[in-house]
Design a protein around this motif. Structure first.
Motif, PDB file in Angstrom:
ATOM      1  N   TYR A 182     -11.616 -35.678  31.385  1.00 59.22           N
ATOM      2  CA  TYR A 182     -10.399 -36.655  30.996  1.00 59.22           C
ATOM      3  C   TYR A 182     -10.149 -36.167  29.593  1.00 59.22           C
ATOM      4  CZ  TYR A 182     -10.603 -39.633  35.054  1.00 59.22           C
ATOM      5  OH  TYR A 182     -10.474 -40.183  36.196  1.00 59.22           O
ATOM      6  N   GLU A 220      -4.570 -43.745  41.610  1.00 59.21           N
ATOM      7  CA  GLU A 220      -3.326 -43.291  42.110  1.00 59.21           C
ATOM      8  C   GLU A 220      -3.317 -43.015  43.536  1.00 59.21           C
ATOM      9  OE1 GLU A 220      -5.560 -41.505  40.460  1.00 59.21           O
ATOM     10  OE2 GLU A 220      -5.883 -39.443  41.440  1.00 59.21           O
ATOM     11  N   HIS A 265      -0.371 -43.302  32.938  1.00 59.01           N
ATOM     12  CA  HIS A 265      -1.455 -42.501  33.393  1.00 59.01           C
ATOM     13  C   HIS A 265      -1.069 -42.326  34.753  1.00 59.01           C
ATOM     14  CE1 HIS A 265      -5.172 -40.354  33.650  1.00 59.01           C
ATOM     15  NE2 HIS A 265      -5.327 -41.002  34.930  1.00 59.01           N
ATOM     16  N   GLU A 266      -1.218 -43.471  35.601  1.00 55.29           N
ATOM     17  CA  GLU A 266      -1.377 -43.601  37.283  1.00 55.29           C
ATOM     18  C   GLU A 266       0.292 -43.131  37.601  1.00 55.29           C
ATOM     19  OE1 GLU A 266      -3.896 -43.870  38.424  1.00 55.29           O
ATOM     20  OE2 GLU A 266      -5.181 -44.594  36.468  1.00 55.29           O
TER      21      GLU A 266
END
Ligand SMILES: [Zn+2]
Length: 606
Positions: free
Chosen positions: A403, A270, A299-300
C-alpha cells in the motif's frame, strides 16, 4: 436507455473476463443446470446463517460443491469452510442423498443424473469484519464467499437468491439486482463471482441515497453514529464524482456502500458494484475523522475501476480454492491509495499543502521502515498471503507494505509521465489506456510487462530501469528529482538528535514488554528479545519517564536493563545509538520555470 445498453455490454464483457471456459462435462449435456439459494437466519442471536441450495439438471452422477478458502480483495487463506456445519443433501422429494467430504472445502454429493436435489448447511457467523460474516440479534452481514458454496464445475451458472430476514428485520441492502418476478427479497446473480462479490447487510439499517454521474448510489448505515445525513451524502457524492473523472467513464448502473458504524473502524473491502466500510461511529464529527472517512470512500470507490476491472491477470477469474499470486498489488492497492489522496485533493477536501504534507509523511514512513531495504514492492505483493496478512514481530525489519510503497511508486510515475510529456499526460492516462485495452477490449487482466508497456505508451519513453531497480528491487526511489520536475523541493533532516534503544514496548497487561526490535539498532545489536519483560531500568522499576528515556535519551548513554525472559531474570547493558529516522518536507521552489509549472499543474491542478 443508452446507459442501460451500455451497461449490458459492460456486464457481458465482465462475464467474459471472469468466465474462462466451461468444463467439458458441463458443455456436453443439453440440460441447462439451475441453481437457487435460500438464506435464512431464524435465530440470529445464535449467530447462524442457514443456507439451502436447490440444484437442477446437473448432468453427472455426482456434483462437488465448494466453499471458497478466501475472499477476493483480502489476500489471506481464511478457510471459510471451518464455520460450516450440519451439511446435508436430499432429493427434491426429501430423501437423503449420500455425500462425502473429499477435502477441506469440498463436499461430493451423489445423485441420479439430471436429478433435482438440494444441499443445506449452517454457517457460524460471528466475526464482524469486511472480509467475514456476522449475525446477531441486531443485524446480519455477509461476505458472499464466506457463506455461499458453489457447484465446482458450474461457477459461471447464474442463480436466484432468496433472503428471509430474521423476524422484525425489514431491509436487505445488496448490489445484487432484484429478480425479474419482483418477489420480495429475491435477487439474481449472473454468476458465482457476482454472488461472492455482492455482500449483504440485513436488518433495519438506515439507507441514504444520492445520485452521482447520473447513477443511483445507496448508503446502508448500520449502527449508531452522529452525522448530518444530507451533508454526509453530499460529501460522498462529491468524492464519487471526482473519482469518476479519473477514468471519465464507469461500468455502473447502481452502487451500494454498506457502512458499519462501530466503536472502532477504519477499513473497507471493494466489490463489483459495492463496498463495505468500517467506520468509527464518532468519525464524522471531526474534520480529521471526516477526511479519513472520505479517504476510505475514495479508496474503495476507485477500486471499482482499479482491481475490479483494471486488474492483473491473476486476479480473475478467481480460483477460490487457493492463493492467487500476483506481483502487482502495488498497482491494485498502492495506486488505489495514491488516488484516494489525489481524488480528495482534486475535490478540494484536502488543500495542496495538506496533500504535500501527507506525501512527505508517507515518504518518511516508507524510508524509515527497515524492511524497505529488504523486500521489494513486487515481492511484498506476491507474498501478501504469507507476510503482509500474517505479520510477526520481525515484520517491520523484513517487509514493506505494498500500500505505502505503491502509493509512492504512483507519485513517482505520475510526476515522471508529466515531465516526459511536458505536462500533457499523467497517470490517469495510463489507467484510461488499461481500462480500454484490457477490460473493455480484451476482457482480461494485464501482465507485469503489459503494465510497463502501458506506462511507456503514455509517457513516450520507457522506465525499465526504475521498474527493475525500485519496484522489483529495493533501490531507494529518487523522490527529490521527481518532485523537482514540479518545482518542489524535498528536504530531509534527522527526525531527532536524541539517542534510542531501537525497540518498541507495550504496557497493556501491566507488564512492560518488548514488542519489536529494530534492525541494526542498539537493542538489536545487544540482544534484547521481543517478549522480554522489563523489570528494572537503571535499577528502578519502570516509570513513564524512564520508559520515554529509552526511546529519547542521549547518544552513547549506557542503560542498564533487567528483563525477565522465560521466567528468569537477566541483566543487559545497552548503549544508545542515534535515531536513524529521517523527517521529510516538501516546499515550493521560489521561482519555478514554466516547464515545472506545467508539470505541477498536471499533477495537482492549477
Ligand atoms: Zn484497497
Amino acid at each position: 436507455m443508452f446507459r442501460k445498453s451500455h451497461l449490458l455490454l459492460s456486464a457481458s464483457l465482465l462475464a467474459t473476463a471472469l468466465t474462462g471456459h466451461l468444463p467439458a462435462r458441463a458443455r456436453a449435456t443439453a440440460a441447462v443446470p439451475t441453481l437457487r439459494y435460500s438464506l435464512a437466519m431464524p435465530a440470529p442471536q445464535t449467530h447462524y446463517f442457514e443456507v439451502k441450495m436447490e440444484l437442477g439438471g446437473f448432468p453427472a452422477e455426482y456434483t462437488d460443491v465448494k466453499m471458497p478458502v478466501w475472499a477476493p480483495g483480502s489476500y489471506l487463506v481464511r478457510e471459510y469452510a471451518k464455520n460450516v456445519e450440519g451439511f446435508q443433501a436430499r432429493t427434491a422429494g426429501g430423501q437423503a442423498l449420500a455425500f462425502e467430504k473429499i477435502n477441506k472445502n469440498t463436499w461430493r454429493v451423489k445423485h441420479p443424473k439430471q436429478a433435482n436435489f438440494q444441499v443445506s448447511y449452517r454457517v457460524y457467523a460471528f466475526e464482524l469484519s469486511v472480509r467475514t460474516s456476522f449475525v446477531d440479534a441486531d443485524h446480519g452481514y455477509l461476505n458472499g464467499s464466506s457463506v455461499f458454496m458453489y457447484p465446482a464445475d458450474n461457477k459461471m451458472l447464474g442463480s436466484t437468491v432468496v433472503v428471509q430476514p430474521a423476524a422484525g428485520w425489514a431491509k436487505v441492502s445488496t448490489a445484487l439486482r432484484p429478480a425479474a418476478d419482483g418477489a420480495k427479497f429475491t435477487y439474481k446473480a449472473a454468476s458465482y463471482d457476482e454472488l461472492a462479490d455482492s455482500p449483504m447487510e440485513i436488518g433495519n439499517q438506515k439507507v441514504l441515497e444520492f445520485t452521482a454521474n447520473g447513477t443511483p448510489h445507496q448508503v446502508a448505515m448500520y449502527g449508531t453514529y452522529q452525522a448530518d445525513d444530507a451533508k454526509l451524502a453530499a460529501e460522498m457524492k462529491k468524492v464519487c464524482e471526482e473519482a469518476h473523472r479519473v477514468l471519465g467513464q464507469n461500468p455502473l448502473d447502481h452502487y451500494v456502500f454498506i457502512v458499519h458504524n462501530l466503536e472502532r473502524g477504519g477499513g473497507g473491502l471493494e466489490h463489483l458494484y459495492s463496498t463495505t466500510l468500517e467506520v468509527g461511529r464518532t468519525a464524522y464529527g471531526t474534520d480529521a475523522g471526516m477526511k479519513s472517512f472520505l479517504g476510505l470512500v475514495a479508496h474503495e470507490y476507485f477500486h471499482l475501476w482499479n482491481v475490479k476491472r483494471i486488474r492483473p491477470v491473476a486476479l480473475g477469474p478467481f480460483n477460490y480454492d487457493q492463493e492467487n499470486y500476483t506481483h502487482m498489488l502495488w498497482v491494485s492497492e498502492g495506486m488505489t491509495e495514491y488516488y484516494s489522496k489525489q481524488i480528495l485533493q482534486r475535490a478540494g477536501v484536502l488543500s495542496r499543502e495538506e496533500y504535500l504534507g501527507k506525501l512527505a509523511n508517507a515518504i518518511g514512513e516508507v524510508e524509515n521502515t527497515p524492511g524497505n531495504k529488504v523486500q521489494s514492492a513486487a515481492e511484498s505483493s506476491f507474498d501478501a498471503w504469507i507476510k503482509y496478512y500474517r505479520p510477526n514481530e520481525n515484520a517491520i525489519n523484513t517487509q514493506i507494505s505494498y500500500y505505502s510503497k505503491g502509493d509512492l511508486i504512483g507519485t513517482w510515475l505520475d510526476l515522471n509521465i508529466a515531465q516526459a510529456t511536458q505536462g500533457q499526460k499523467h497517470l490517469d492516462d495510463v489507467f484510461r489506456l488499461l481500462y480500454d485495452t484490457y477490460y473493455k477490449k480484451a476482457g482480461r487482466g494485464f501482465t507485469d510487462q503489459e503494465y510497463q508497456d502501458a506506462v511507456a505508451t503514455v509517457a513516450g519513453r520507457r522506465f525499465d530501469d526504475f521498474f527493475q531497480s525500485s519496484v522489483y528491487g529495493t533501490k531507494p526511489i529518487d523522490f527529490a528529482t521527481a518532485l523537482g520536475y514540479a518545482g518542489l523541493n524535498l528536504t530531509s533532516a534527522p527526525l531527532t538528535t536524541s539517542g534510542t534503544l531501537g525497540a518498541t514496548f507495550s504496557n497493556r497487561t501491566g507488564k512492560l514488554l518488548v514488542t519489536s526490535v529494530l534492525r541494526d539498532g542498539a537493542a538489536w545489536n545487544t540482544g534484547l528479545n521481543v517478549n522480554d519483560e522489563i523489570l528494572l531500568i537503571n535499577g528502578a522499576a519502570p516509570s513513564e519517564e524512564t520508559v520515554k528515556s529509552l526511546l529519547n535519551g542521549s547518544v552513547g548513554n549506557e542503560v542498564a536493563l533487567q528483563v525477565r525472559r522465560d521466567g528468569l531474570p537477566r541483566d543487559l547493558k545497552i548503549k544508545m545509538l542515534a535515531n536513524p529516522d529521517i523527517k521529510f518536507q516538501i516546499q515550493p521552489m521560489p521561482n519555478p520555470t514554466a516547464a515545472q509549472q506545467k508539470v505541477l499543474a498536471k499533477w495537482l491542478g492549477k
